[in-house]
Scaffold this motif. Structure first.
Motif, PDB file in Angstrom:
ATOM      1  N   SER A  13      45.355  25.447  44.565  1.00 16.26           N
ATOM      2  CA  SER A  13      44.184  26.257  44.213  1.00 16.26           C
ATOM      3  C   SER A  13      44.105  26.521  42.724  1.00 16.26           C
ATOM      4  CB  SER A  13      44.240  27.594  44.967  1.00 16.26           C
ATOM      5  OG  SER A  13      45.355  28.342  44.558  1.00 16.26           O
ATOM      6  N   GLN A  14      45.138  26.153  41.949  1.00 15.94           N
ATOM      7  CA  GLN A  14      45.123  26.364  40.515  1.00 15.94           C
ATOM      8  C   GLN A  14      45.218  25.034  39.796  1.00 15.94           C
ATOM      9  OE1 GLN A  14      48.307  28.878  41.030  1.00 15.94           O
ATOM     10  NE2 GLN A  14      47.022  30.581  41.644  1.00 15.94           N
ATOM     11  N   ARG A  15      44.617  24.953  38.630  1.00 17.65           N
ATOM     12  CA  ARG A  15      44.540  23.696  37.911  1.00 17.65           C
ATOM     13  C   ARG A  15      45.893  23.260  37.376  1.00 17.65           C
ATOM     14  NH1 ARG A  15      40.566  24.795  33.356  1.00 17.65           N
ATOM     15  NH2 ARG A  15      41.960  26.567  33.153  1.00 17.65           N
ATOM     16  N   VAL A  41      47.678  32.311  33.144  1.00 19.34           N
ATOM     17  CA  VAL A  41      46.589  32.299  32.174  1.00 19.34           C
ATOM     18  C   VAL A  41      45.549  31.294  32.622  1.00 19.34           C
ATOM     19  CG1 VAL A  41      45.957  31.873  29.763  1.00 19.34           C
ATOM     20  CG2 VAL A  41      48.175  32.917  30.309  1.00 19.34           C
ATOM     21  N   ASP A  42      44.294  31.706  32.642  1.00 22.80           N
ATOM     22  CA  ASP A  42      43.231  30.813  33.102  1.00 22.80           C
ATOM     23  C   ASP A  42      42.021  30.916  32.190  1.00 22.80           C
ATOM     24  OD1 ASP A  42      41.902  28.956  34.609  1.00 22.80           O
ATOM     25  OD2 ASP A  42      42.150  30.014  36.499  1.00 22.80           O
ATOM     26  N   THR A  43      41.240  29.858  32.151  1.00 28.32           N
ATOM     27  CA  THR A  43      40.006  29.817  31.355  1.00 28.32           C
ATOM     28  C   THR A  43      38.823  29.364  32.198  1.00 28.32           C
ATOM     29  OG1 THR A  43      40.473  27.553  30.653  1.00 28.32           O
ATOM     30  CG2 THR A  43      41.233  29.338  29.209  1.00 28.32           C
ATOM     31  N   ASP A  44      39.001  29.263  33.499  1.00 26.76           N
ATOM     32  CA  ASP A  44      37.960  28.728  34.379  1.00 26.76           C
ATOM     33  C   ASP A  44      36.997  29.835  34.783  1.00 26.76           C
ATOM     34  OD1 ASP A  44      36.384  27.389  36.137  1.00 26.76           O
ATOM     35  OD2 ASP A  44      37.937  27.070  37.657  1.00 26.76           O
ATOM     36  N   THR A  46      34.176  29.592  36.113  1.00 30.87           N
ATOM     37  CA  THR A  46      33.428  29.331  37.339  1.00 30.87           C
ATOM     38  C   THR A  46      34.160  29.965  38.514  1.00 30.87           C
ATOM     39  OG1 THR A  46      34.582  27.245  37.782  1.00 30.87           O
ATOM     40  CG2 THR A  46      32.592  27.146  36.423  1.00 30.87           C
ATOM     41  N   CYS A  47      35.370  30.422  38.273  1.00 33.00           N
ATOM     42  CA  CYS A  47      36.185  31.045  39.305  1.00 33.00           C
ATOM     43  C   CYS A  47      35.602  32.418  39.653  1.00 33.00           C
ATOM     44  CB  CYS A  47      37.624  31.191  38.813  1.00 33.00           C
ATOM     45  SG  CYS A  47      38.684  32.154  39.902  1.00 33.00           S
ATOM     46  N   SER A  48      35.438  32.693  40.942  1.00 29.93           N
ATOM     47  CA  SER A  48      34.836  33.957  41.364  1.00 29.93           C
ATOM     48  C   SER A  48      35.674  35.157  40.931  1.00 29.93           C
ATOM     49  CB  SER A  48      34.662  33.977  42.883  1.00 29.93           C
ATOM     50  OG  SER A  48      35.909  33.840  43.542  1.00 29.93           O
ATOM     51  N   LYS A  49      37.002  34.990  40.860  1.00 32.35           N
ATOM     52  CA  LYS A  49      37.852  36.087  40.427  1.00 32.35           C
ATOM     53  C   LYS A  49      37.530  36.516  38.997  1.00 32.35           C
ATOM     54  CE  LYS A  49      42.114  36.177  43.121  1.00 32.35           C
ATOM     55  NZ  LYS A  49      41.984  37.621  43.336  1.00 32.35           N
ATOM     56  N   LEU A  50      37.292  35.524  38.131  1.00 30.37           N
ATOM     57  CA  LEU A  50      37.007  35.863  36.747  1.00 30.37           C
ATOM     58  C   LEU A  50      35.588  36.401  36.577  1.00 30.37           C
ATOM     59  CD1 LEU A  50      38.865  33.001  34.854  1.00 30.37           C
ATOM     60  CD2 LEU A  50      39.714  35.165  35.742  1.00 30.37           C
ATOM     61  N   ASN A  51      34.674  35.954  37.418  1.00 28.48           N
ATOM     62  CA  ASN A  51      33.313  36.484  37.349  1.00 28.48           C
ATOM     63  C   ASN A  51      33.269  37.971  37.670  1.00 28.48           C
ATOM     64  OD1 ASN A  51      32.070  34.081  36.598  1.00 28.48           O
ATOM     65  ND2 ASN A  51      31.781  33.411  38.708  1.00 28.48           N
ATOM     66  N   THR A  52      34.223  38.443  38.479  1.00 28.74           N
ATOM     67  CA  THR A  52      34.234  39.862  38.819  1.00 28.74           C
ATOM     68  C   THR A  52      34.518  40.739  37.602  1.00 28.74           C
ATOM     69  OG1 THR A  52      36.599  39.822  39.398  1.00 28.74           O
ATOM     70  CG2 THR A  52      35.032  39.390  41.171  1.00 28.74           C
ATOM     71  N   LEU A  53      35.105  40.172  36.557  1.00 27.73           N
ATOM     72  CA  LEU A  53      35.408  40.962  35.362  1.00 27.73           C
ATOM     73  C   LEU A  53      34.143  41.475  34.689  1.00 27.73           C
ATOM     74  CD1 LEU A  53      38.292  38.906  33.667  1.00 27.73           C
ATOM     75  CD2 LEU A  53      38.473  40.858  35.223  1.00 27.73           C
ATOM     76  N   VAL A  54      33.055  40.732  34.798  1.00 22.86           N
ATOM     77  CA  VAL A  54      31.814  41.111  34.124  1.00 22.86           C
ATOM     78  C   VAL A  54      30.741  41.517  35.124  1.00 22.86           C
ATOM     79  CG1 VAL A  54      32.249  39.762  32.050  1.00 22.86           C
ATOM     80  CG2 VAL A  54      31.146  38.669  34.002  1.00 22.86           C
ATOM     81  N   ASP A  55      31.163  41.903  36.316  1.00 22.40           N
ATOM     82  CA  ASP A  55      30.230  42.381  37.337  1.00 22.40           C
ATOM     83  C   ASP A  55      30.098  43.898  37.207  1.00 22.40           C
ATOM     84  OD1 ASP A  55      28.720  42.981  39.533  1.00 22.40           O
ATOM     85  OD2 ASP A  55      30.186  42.307  41.014  1.00 22.40           O
ATOM     86  N   PHE A  56      28.920  44.358  36.814  1.00 24.79           N
ATOM     87  CA  PHE A  56      28.661  45.783  36.651  1.00 24.79           C
ATOM     88  C   PHE A  56      27.823  46.343  37.802  1.00 24.79           C
ATOM     89  CE2 PHE A  56      30.160  44.652  32.545  1.00 24.79           C
ATOM     90  CZ  PHE A  56      30.602  45.818  31.934  1.00 24.79           C
ATOM     91  N   GLY A  57      27.753  45.604  38.899  1.00 25.09           N
ATOM     92  CA  GLY A  57      26.994  46.062  40.051  1.00 25.09           C
ATOM     93  C   GLY A  57      27.684  47.207  40.779  1.00 25.09           C
ATOM     94  N   PHE A  58      26.917  47.943  41.579  1.00 19.68           N
ATOM     95  CA  PHE A  58      27.434  49.079  42.355  1.00 19.68           C
ATOM     96  C   PHE A  58      27.613  48.687  43.812  1.00 19.68           C
ATOM     97  CE2 PHE A  58      25.924  53.077  39.851  1.00 19.68           C
ATOM     98  CZ  PHE A  58      26.502  52.571  38.703  1.00 19.68           C
ATOM     99  N   ASN A  59      28.740  49.094  44.411  1.00 21.46           N
ATOM    100  CA  ASN A  59      28.836  49.058  45.863  1.00 21.46           C
ATOM    101  C   ASN A  59      28.588  50.482  46.371  1.00 21.46           C
ATOM    102  OD1 ASN A  59      31.232  50.542  45.495  1.00 21.46           O
ATOM    103  ND2 ASN A  59      32.506  48.690  45.521  1.00 21.46           N
ATOM    104  N   HIS A 196      34.014  34.649  27.617  1.00 26.21           N
ATOM    105  CA  HIS A 196      34.377  33.232  27.714  1.00 26.21           C
ATOM    106  C   HIS A 196      35.120  32.741  26.468  1.00 26.21           C
ATOM    107  CE1 HIS A 196      30.543  33.368  25.578  1.00 26.21           C
ATOM    108  NE2 HIS A 196      30.877  32.214  25.035  1.00 26.21           N
ATOM    109  N   LEU A 197      35.109  33.541  25.407  1.00 22.86           N
ATOM    110  CA  LEU A 197      35.815  33.163  24.184  1.00 22.86           C
ATOM    111  C   LEU A 197      37.307  33.476  24.263  1.00 22.86           C
ATOM    112  CD1 LEU A 197      33.223  34.418  21.539  1.00 22.86           C
ATOM    113  CD2 LEU A 197      33.498  32.101  22.447  1.00 22.86           C
ATOM    114  N   PHE A 198      37.713  34.156  25.330  1.00 22.20           N
ATOM    115  CA  PHE A 198      39.108  34.560  25.482  1.00 22.20           C
ATOM    116  C   PHE A 198      39.673  34.054  26.803  1.00 22.20           C
ATOM    117  CE2 PHE A 198      37.096  37.571  22.680  1.00 22.20           C
ATOM    118  CZ  PHE A 198      38.033  37.752  21.671  1.00 22.20           C
ATOM    119  N   LYS A 199      40.929  33.687  26.771  1.00 24.05           N
ATOM    120  CA  LYS A 199      41.622  33.337  28.002  1.00 24.05           C
ATOM    121  C   LYS A 199      41.852  34.613  28.814  1.00 24.05           C
ATOM    122  CE  LYS A 199      44.085  29.545  25.718  1.00 24.05           C
ATOM    123  NZ  LYS A 199      45.424  29.044  25.293  1.00 24.05           N
TER     124      LYS A 199
END
Length: 230
Positions: A13-15, A41-44, A46-59, A196-199
């Protein structure tokens, strides 16, 4: 405490170029299952885990926290503030490890600090959810520094944002003392559109919450000496 048996584990599951900082597998003897834990350390992005870092939505929990906090501040009227349009509105924490800067995906996302600015409020995303502060006033101190006066239930009245690198979206946030932290404290932050400029260092375990990764202490005095980069 469980005994850690360090081994080399290959994961499909990891590159192949993933840099692992720590990998371990051990047995939860009480519940009789195997736990795999990796910090890498990852730079992908497109990974859903990393997208959660910039998710400001409310549950649902976030919404409850937000409106409960606003109720405590309801005696103060919301007033729209004039804020420099160039100042990013969404920020996440930036960390230092071995002289490099990283974003961080924690084992428990409640430990992922985010900050958002609106025309009338600021939001501190913490373990308790998005905690709003009312914006009372803003002051542009210099080209790269702005002071926000706020009202919130944890009694933090001032926040100074000092942008130190516009191209990379990096800023130092200086918070006034609170009833929980009785001294001025600082956080290094990065604009959400520049992550995206940072690992990213990812603390991964599918089955359990693990101890968070320990980063190096940031020398803010040294960073503040760096010439402002536009």
């Amino acid at each position: 405490m469980f005994a850690f048996i360090l081994i080399s584990v290959s994961s499909s599951s990891q590159r192949k170029d993933t840099l692992f900082l720590r990998r371990s597998i051990y047995i939860d003897t009480a519940n009789n299952y195997t736990i795999y834990h990796a910090i890498f350390v990852d730079t992908d992005y497109t990974c859903s885990k990393l997208n959660t870092l910039v998710d400001f939505g409310f549950n649902n929990f976030d919404s409850t926290t937000y409106f409960d906090c606003l109720q405590q501040l309801k005696k103060t009227k919301l007033q729209k503030q004039d804020i420099n349009r160039k100042l990013p509105r969404k920020w996440i924490s930036l960390y230092q490890y071995k002289n490099e800067f990283y974003t961080y995906h924690p084992s428990d996302l409640g430990n992922h600090y985010k900050f958002q600015i609106t025309d009338t409020t600021t939001l501190d995303f913490t373990m308790e959810g998005p905690e709003p502060s009312l914006l009372l006033s803003t002051k542009q101190i210099s080209a790269n520094k702005i002071e926000l006066r706020r009202k919130n239930y944890w009694q933090s009245s001032r926040l100074t944002i000092t942008v130190i690198d516009t191209a990379k979206g990096v800023a130092i946030f200086t918070f006034s003392p609170t009833k929980y932290i009785p001294h001025t404290h600082k956080k290094l932050m990065v604009s959400a559109d520049k992550v995206h400029l940072f690992k990213t260092i990812v603390n991964y375990c599918q089955t359990d919450k693990m101890s968070e990764f320990e980063f190096d202490k940031i020398d803010f005095k040294q960073l503040e000496k760096i010439e402002y980069r536009q």
